[in-house]
Design a protein around this motif. Structure first.
Motif: not given
Ligand code: A2P
Length: 341
Positions: A218-224, A226-229
């Motif tokens: 969830s943090e990678v999506k918020k920082i980088l 949201p489309a990254i799985e």
């Protein structure tokens, strides 16, 4: 212009590193206040090479007049005291997970999304990401900019300092106990950590993932983006300081090893050490006490269309916590507080 800065959790593993980092980077502080629990009040902590600060009790501290507070005393302390600090006009930069997914709280790694700091005013709180996320997004950002990352598979090898000074003490005392044939006790970790690895950090979620693994997604999506799985397996290892990660990415566009290495080497805060020889890679032991995120073992993943593999290590108390928090404070001061003054 100078600022009054408080460090909450100043006697802890991250809090001490925050004080060191503030001094090392010459943060424009007119006064630095060390805060911890009542039991530590009156004791001293080091600030810089030759100064000490007397620890004050957080519970009775008045945040009025304090410009910035760096929190690292655990989620429940942040939950209670960060809003108190914020209401007194102090910007809280919080290292706990408590506010990270709050839509009104920016979650920031300055090399990646420094602009998000501009939204700090909604709650006067800015969140620092999880230690494993911070180093990962620094490594992913230049690759995402080049070739658009679709999917990430990551395994972590996380040191015991991620669990605070009591986690470090437990690795030390268990190791000692094993050598002298004493009984081994675990209180901080769910199983013996000395001479072992534990695939369990934070509590279990309904889907079988741990909260640590969920945080990375969830943090990678918020920082980088949201489309990254992203799917993670987070493992505690018997290392005092320094988190390692093996990272498998799939990108939309093809990306050669050379392109990836060049882009990573040019990115702020990222250092590529990748010699494909006996000592040509970085391990947690070498990165302890260093600010950079190190990348090694970059190679193509031949099992998917556009796949790349790499190894990434960083000092979890620095980029994963204290350094990132101080960098957020620097961004806040430079781009927002100075302009408002
Ligand atoms: P103290 O040493 O007084 O307990 P770590 O993450 O390394 O375990 O450190 C935790 C930090 O949080 C320590 O500085 C600790 O202070 C602080 N802390 C824990 N509980 C409280 C509390 N109730 N009020 C203020 N600080 C606290």
């Amino acid at each position: 212009m100078g600022y009054k800065v408080a460090v909450v959790g100043a006697t802890g593993a991250v809090g001490r590193e925050m004080l060191t980092t503030l001094a090392e980077r010459d943060f424009p502080a007119t006064e630095v206040v060390a805060l911890a629990s009542e039991k530590s009040a009156g004791t001293e902590v080091s600030y810089g090479e030759d100064k000490t600060l007397k620890v004050q009790n957080l519970a009775t501290y008045d945040f009025k007049g304090t410009d910035i507070a760096l929190f690292s005393a655990g989620g429940s302390i942040s939950e209670k005291y960060a809003p108190i600090a914020a209401a007194a006009g102090c910007v809280a930069i919080d290292n706990s997970s408590h506010f990270r997914m709050d839509p009104d709280v920016p979650l920031v790694v300055p090399e990646v999304n420094a602009d998000a700091v501009s939204r700090y005013g909604k709650r006067n709180i800015i969140a620092n990401p999880n230690c494993s996320t911070a180093q990962l997004v620094v490594a992913l950002k230049p690759l995402h900019d080049l070739a658009k990352i679709k999917r990430v598979v990551v395994s972590t090898y996380q040191s015991v300092s991620g669990a605070g000074k009591e986690g470090m003490d437990e690795l030390f005392s268990q190791t000692r106990a094993i050598y002298v044939n004493d009984p081994v006790e675990n209180t901080q970790f769910t199983k013996q950590i000395a001479f072992n690895v534990i695939p369990h950090i934070d509590k279990f979620m309904d889907d079988g993932a741990t909260k640590e693994e969920w945080k990375m997604t969830s943090e990678v999506k918020k920082i980088l983006d949201p489309a990254i799985e992203l799917v993670a397996m987070c493992v505690r290892v018997p290392v005092f300081i320094g988190h390692a990660e093996s990272v498998f990415i799939e990108t939309e566009k093809p990306l050669s090893v050379e392109e990836a290495r060049d882009a990573m080497q040019d990115f702020p805060g990222l250092v590529v050490v990748d010699h494909r020889a006996d000592e040509g890679y970085v391990t947690p032991h070498e990165c302890a006490g260093e600010d950079a995120v190190y990348v090694s073992r970059v190679r193509q993943d031949p099992t998917v269309k556009n796949g790349l593999i790499f190894w990434c290590v960083s000092d979890n108390l620095r980029k994963g916590a204290a350094l990132n928090a101080v960098q957020i404070a620097e961004t806040l001061v430079k781009n927002h507080l100075e302009k408002a003054a």
